[in-house]
Every structure is written in C-alpha cells, then in structure tokens.
Design a protein around this motif. Structure first.
Motif, PDB file in Angstrom:
ATOM      1  N   ASN A 197     -49.405   7.698 -47.905  1.00 23.76           N
ATOM      2  CA  ASN A 197     -48.624   7.553 -46.674  1.00 23.76           C
ATOM      3  C   ASN A 197     -47.921   8.856 -46.290  1.00 23.76           C
ATOM      4  O   ASN A 197     -47.781   9.163 -45.110  1.00 23.76           O
ATOM      5  N   TYR A 245     -50.569  10.902 -44.616  1.00 23.02           N
ATOM      6  CA  TYR A 245     -50.849  10.297 -43.302  1.00 23.02           C
ATOM      7  C   TYR A 245     -49.815  10.792 -42.283  1.00 23.02           C
ATOM      8  O   TYR A 245     -50.147  11.166 -41.173  1.00 23.02           O
ATOM      9  N   LYS A 246     -48.553  10.774 -42.718  1.00 23.63           N
ATOM     10  CA  LYS A 246     -47.460  11.203 -41.840  1.00 23.63           C
ATOM     11  C   LYS A 246     -47.573  12.696 -41.540  1.00 23.63           C
ATOM     12  O   LYS A 246     -47.430  13.132 -40.403  1.00 23.63           O
ATOM     13  N   TRP A 251     -50.806  10.930 -38.373  1.00 24.26           N
ATOM     14  CA  TRP A 251     -51.431   9.626 -38.137  1.00 24.26           C
ATOM     15  C   TRP A 251     -50.388   8.522 -38.273  1.00 24.26           C
ATOM     16  O   TRP A 251     -49.379   8.692 -38.968  1.00 24.26           O
ATOM     17  N   ARG A 252     -50.687   7.396 -37.636  1.00 21.94           N
ATOM     18  CA  ARG A 252     -49.771   6.251 -37.717  1.00 21.94           C
ATOM     19  C   ARG A 252     -49.823   5.683 -39.134  1.00 21.94           C
ATOM     20  O   ARG A 252     -50.870   5.279 -39.617  1.00 21.94           O
ATOM     21  N   VAL A 253     -48.674   5.695 -39.797  1.00 23.04           N
ATOM     22  CA  VAL A 253     -48.617   5.287 -41.207  1.00 23.04           C
ATOM     23  C   VAL A 253     -48.634   3.762 -41.316  1.00 23.04           C
ATOM     24  O   VAL A 253     -47.921   3.077 -40.588  1.00 23.04           O
TER      25      VAL A 253
END
Ligand SMILES: CC(C)(COP(=O)(O)OP(=O)(O)OC[C@H]1O[C@@H](n2cnc3c(N)ncnc32)[C@H](O)[C@@H]1OP(=O)(O)O)[C@@H](O)C(=O)NCCC(=O)NCCS
Length: 139
Positions: free
Chosen positions: A15, A18-19, A23-25
């Motif tokens: 996560n 991703y952040k 990107w949307r976590v």
C-alpha cells in the motif's frame, strides 16, 4: 544496499508503494486478500526501505498476468523496474518449462508500453489476438 526478496507480499509495503506511485490505495483487508492470491512476487529494498514491487497472478500454469509493477519515484529510472521484470520473467521461464504453451499477459498503463516492450511484450494489435477488454464500470 539493494536487496531482493521473493513472495513477501507485505500489505503495508504494498500500500505504501501504491500511494507513492499515485494509485488509489485499497483498504488493508482488500490488499491482504489480493496479495494472498499472488502466484509469485518480488520486493526490492534499499536497506530496509521498500522501493519496488512486482507480482504475477494467474492460474500458475496456463495463464499468468504480470501486475502491480511499481518503483518508488525517488528510485525510478535506476533500473529497479528492470530488476523486477527480470526476476518475474525468470519465474515465467520456469513455468514455461512445465508448460511450453503458457500465456503471459499484462495490461500496461498508457505511456508505459515502451518499458514493457524492452522485455519482449508486444501490443495485442501486433498479434492475431483481439483487442484487450475491460469491464466498463471498473475502469
Ligand atoms: C514504469 C516503472 C515500473 C519503470 O521502472 P524504472 O525502474 O523506473 O525503469 P528502469 O530504470 O528499469 O528502465 C528500464 C528502461 O525502460 C525505460 N522506461 C522506464 N520508464 C518508462 C516509461 N514510463 N515509458 C517508457 N520507457 C520507460 C527506461 O528509459 C529504460 O530504458 P533503457 O533500458 O533504454 O535505458 C516505474 O517508472 C514505475 O513504477 N512507474 C509508476 C508505476 C507504473 O506506472 N507502473 C507500471 C504499471 S503498468
């Protein structure tokens, strides 16, 4: 020092990256479930810091899908993505020994195609396959 670990699939690290790449976590529980169903993954560290990740999902023998390839912005363009792809493709080669008809897919984000072309991927339009499709309400 750069270290590579296989099949760690740590939710916080996943996560975090991703952040980092914008990107949307997913909520932790969703990421945990997704990672639990990963066939193979590579995590890259600078010391203890997670700086890159990539994974293969799929049915483990006929169809594999390369997904979630991400390198923290500070470490991009330093061949970390290359390291991840090479490791993932090494696993692909192992599976291919067992099933020479293995198919390996990925869905490139717009503008990242040239990165994947360096590892032998081609656009479906350059093959006799039809266009890749995605369910509209999930785009
Ligand atoms: C795309 C990404 C994984 C590439 O990783 P990287 O570590 O920065 O790439 P590398 O340094 O290993 O680059 C390897 C080669 O690909 C090229 N490349 C890297 N990013 C590229 C891009 N976005 N578009 C085209 N070529 C790219 C590099 O110029 C380099 O070329 P060279 O071998 O001729 O020198 C990384 O930039 C990233 O995580 N981006 C954000 C998340 C993302 O979009 N992931 C892809 C999802 S489909």
């Amino acid at each position: 020092m750069i270290k590579i670990k296989e099949n760690v699939n740590d939710v916080q690290e996943f996560n975090h990256l991703y952040k980092e790449v914008g990107w949307r976590v997913f909520p932790d529980e969703i990421s945990r479930k997704a990672l639990a169903n990963t066939f193979y993954s590579v995590s890259v560290y600078n010391g203890d810091e997670i700086i890159g990740y990539g994974r293969i999902i799929g049915d483990s023998i006929c169809f594999l899908y390369i997904h979630s390839v991400m390198v923290a912005p500070l470490y991009q363009n330093k061949k970390v993505g290359t390291l991840i792809m090479k490791k993932l493709l090494k696993k692909v080669a192992e599976v291919k020994k067992e099933n020479p008809n293995l198919k390996v897919y990925l869905g490139s984000l717009k503008g990242k195609e040239d990165f994947y072309k360096k590892f032998g991927f081609v656009a479906r339009s350059e093959t006799d396959l039809g266009e890749a499709m995605v369910l509209k309400d999930r785009v």
